[in-house]
Design an enzyme around this catalytic site. Structure first.
Site, short mmCIF file in Angstrom:
data_model
loop_
_atom_site.label_atom_id
_atom_site.label_comp_id
_atom_site.label_asym_id
_atom_site.label_seq_id
_atom_site.Cartn_x
_atom_site.Cartn_y
_atom_site.Cartn_z
N TYR A 81 34.34 36.92 87.70
CA TYR A 81 34.74 35.65 88.31
C TYR A 81 35.17 34.71 88.20
CZ TYR A 81 33.06 38.07 93.12
OH TYR A 81 32.87 38.67 94.63
N GLY A 82 34.23 35.02 86.51
CA GLY A 82 35.04 33.56 86.05
C GLY A 82 35.59 33.10 86.11
N GLU A 85 28.95 43.36 81.20
CA GLU A 85 28.63 44.27 81.94
C GLU A 85 29.27 45.49 81.46
OE1 GLU A 85 29.38 44.31 85.47
OE2 GLU A 85 28.69 42.60 85.83
N CYS A 93 24.71 34.91 91.80
CA CYS A 93 26.18 34.13 91.12
C CYS A 93 26.19 32.66 91.37
CB CYS A 93 27.24 35.08 91.54
SG CYS A 93 28.50 34.93 90.91
N ASN A 94 26.24 32.29 90.03
CA ASN A 94 26.68 31.28 90.20
C ASN A 94 28.35 30.73 90.42
OD1 ASN A 94 23.86 29.32 87.98
ND2 ASN A 94 24.29 31.31 87.65
N THR A 95 28.71 31.31 90.16
CA THR A 95 30.33 31.06 90.13
C THR A 95 30.48 31.38 91.11
OG1 THR A 95 31.19 31.95 88.45
CG2 THR A 95 32.97 31.71 89.51
N CYS A 148 24.51 31.55 84.33
CA CYS A 148 24.64 33.15 84.24
C CYS A 148 24.25 33.86 85.04
CB CYS A 148 26.94 33.06 83.95
SG CYS A 148 27.11 35.08 84.52
N THR A 149 23.44 34.41 85.71
CA THR A 149 22.60 35.45 85.93
C THR A 149 23.16 36.71 84.73
OG1 THR A 149 23.55 35.87 88.21
CG2 THR A 149 22.37 35.34 88.26
N HIS A 150 24.34 37.03 84.66
CA HIS A 150 24.47 38.23 83.43
C HIS A 150 23.70 37.67 82.33
CE1 HIS A 150 27.34 39.42 86.07
NE2 HIS A 150 27.75 40.54 85.47
N ASP A 185 26.09 40.01 94.25
CA ASP A 185 26.60 39.13 92.33
C ASP A 185 27.83 39.88 92.82
OD1 ASP A 185 25.76 37.52 90.19
OD2 ASP A 185 26.38 40.09 89.50
N SER A 186 28.54 39.56 91.71
CA SER A 186 29.95 39.69 91.35
C SER A 186 29.74 41.47 91.01
CB SER A 186 30.42 38.75 90.11
OG SER A 186 30.19 38.60 89.10
#
Length: 269
Positions: free
Chosen positions: A42-43, A151, A73-75, A183-185, A10-11
């Site tokens: 990353y977005g 984050e 990570c979706n991005t 988004c996994t966040h 993941d980012s």
């Protein structure tokens, strides 16, 4: 090979929601996680730059001998999924299609909302994945500041509530009854998002659905860890500030996993 870990990338810390779901469904498996905290978020980055960063981290996981890769990570999934599946000899699971399948099954009125980073929304990866469900109308909204809040460990408060209300207002007007957290966040913001959208809207997180795909892939390819193997050992790596990563990671992964420290990892510049 069956005793090798599952590689998760993941980012930053968001992919730990996926790692947590995998450990819940496959408690006997081992996990090797890399969070690219040096380059998060990353977005806002160009797709080509995201692809380069992601492939460097995935290269590292494959070099460590993982038996399956999860792009949590979706991005990054939107940017490099096809490259990853051609590049590596191990199976690759991503987070977009599992969430799409769940959302298509959950919607009652056919109006589905997608929220994600600018790069994910711009890629139209979700729209492409929903193409197989013509009865569905997709409404997308970029939420570029959410990752930064998560984050930093901020998941509530008036500022974040106001920001979420502004981001989600177009989806409310569209009367979506299902919202994909692209988004996994974002699962860490589920309480906030549920408050803004209301009880009539189903929130879909890709974490559990992705874990089901991992379970299926390991079973079909006879890669499940042997029952008589010793207790699993998990490793968590970060590309910068491992202490900060460890503090945040405990909120995602839970104390019972034994996250006593995070090792730093260097990838190519």
């Amino acid at each position: 090979m069956t005793d090798a870990p599952i590689g998760i990338f993941d980012s930053g810390v968001g992919g730990l929601t996926v790692a947590r779901a995998i450990l819940d469904q496959l408690p006997h498996e081992q996990v090797l996680y890399v969070g690219d905290t040096a380059n998060v978020p990353y977005g806002p980055k160009p797709i080509a730059e995201v692809r380069r960063f992601a492939l460097q981290c995935l290269d590292h996981l494959v070099e460590q001998g993982v038996k399956l890769l999860v792009i949590a990570c979706n991005t990054a999934s939107a940017a490099c999924l096809h490259d990853a599946r051609e590049r590596y000899p191990v199976p690759v699971v991503e987070v977009i299609r599992p969430a799409v399948r769940r959302a298509a099954a959950a919607t009652r009125n056919g109006h589905i909302g997608i929220i994600g980073t600018r790069a994910t929304i711009k890629s139209r990866a979700y729209e492409d994945a929903f193409a197989a469900a013509p009865q569905v109308t997709v409404h997308s909204a970029a939420c570029p500041q959410f990752v930064d809040f998560v984050e930093r460990g901020v998941t509530s408060g008036r500022v974040l509530l106001g920001l979420a209300s502004a981001y989600l207002e177009p989806l409310q007007r569209a009367q979506v009854d299902t919202l994909v957290l692209g988004c996994t966040h974002y699962p860490l913001l589920a309480g906030l998002l549920g408050l803004v959208m209301g009880d009539g809207v189903t929130l879909v997180s890709s974490a559990d659905e992705t874990a089901k795909d991992v379970y299926r892939m390991l079973t079909e390819r006879d890669l499940l860890r042997p029952d008589d193997a010793p207790p699993p050992e998990h490793r968590f790596l970060a590309t910068s500030d491992p202490d900060k990563f460890a503090r945040l990671a405990r909120r995602f992964i839970g104390p019972e996993v034994g996250l006593t420290g995070v090792a730093p990892v260097k990838v190519a510049a």
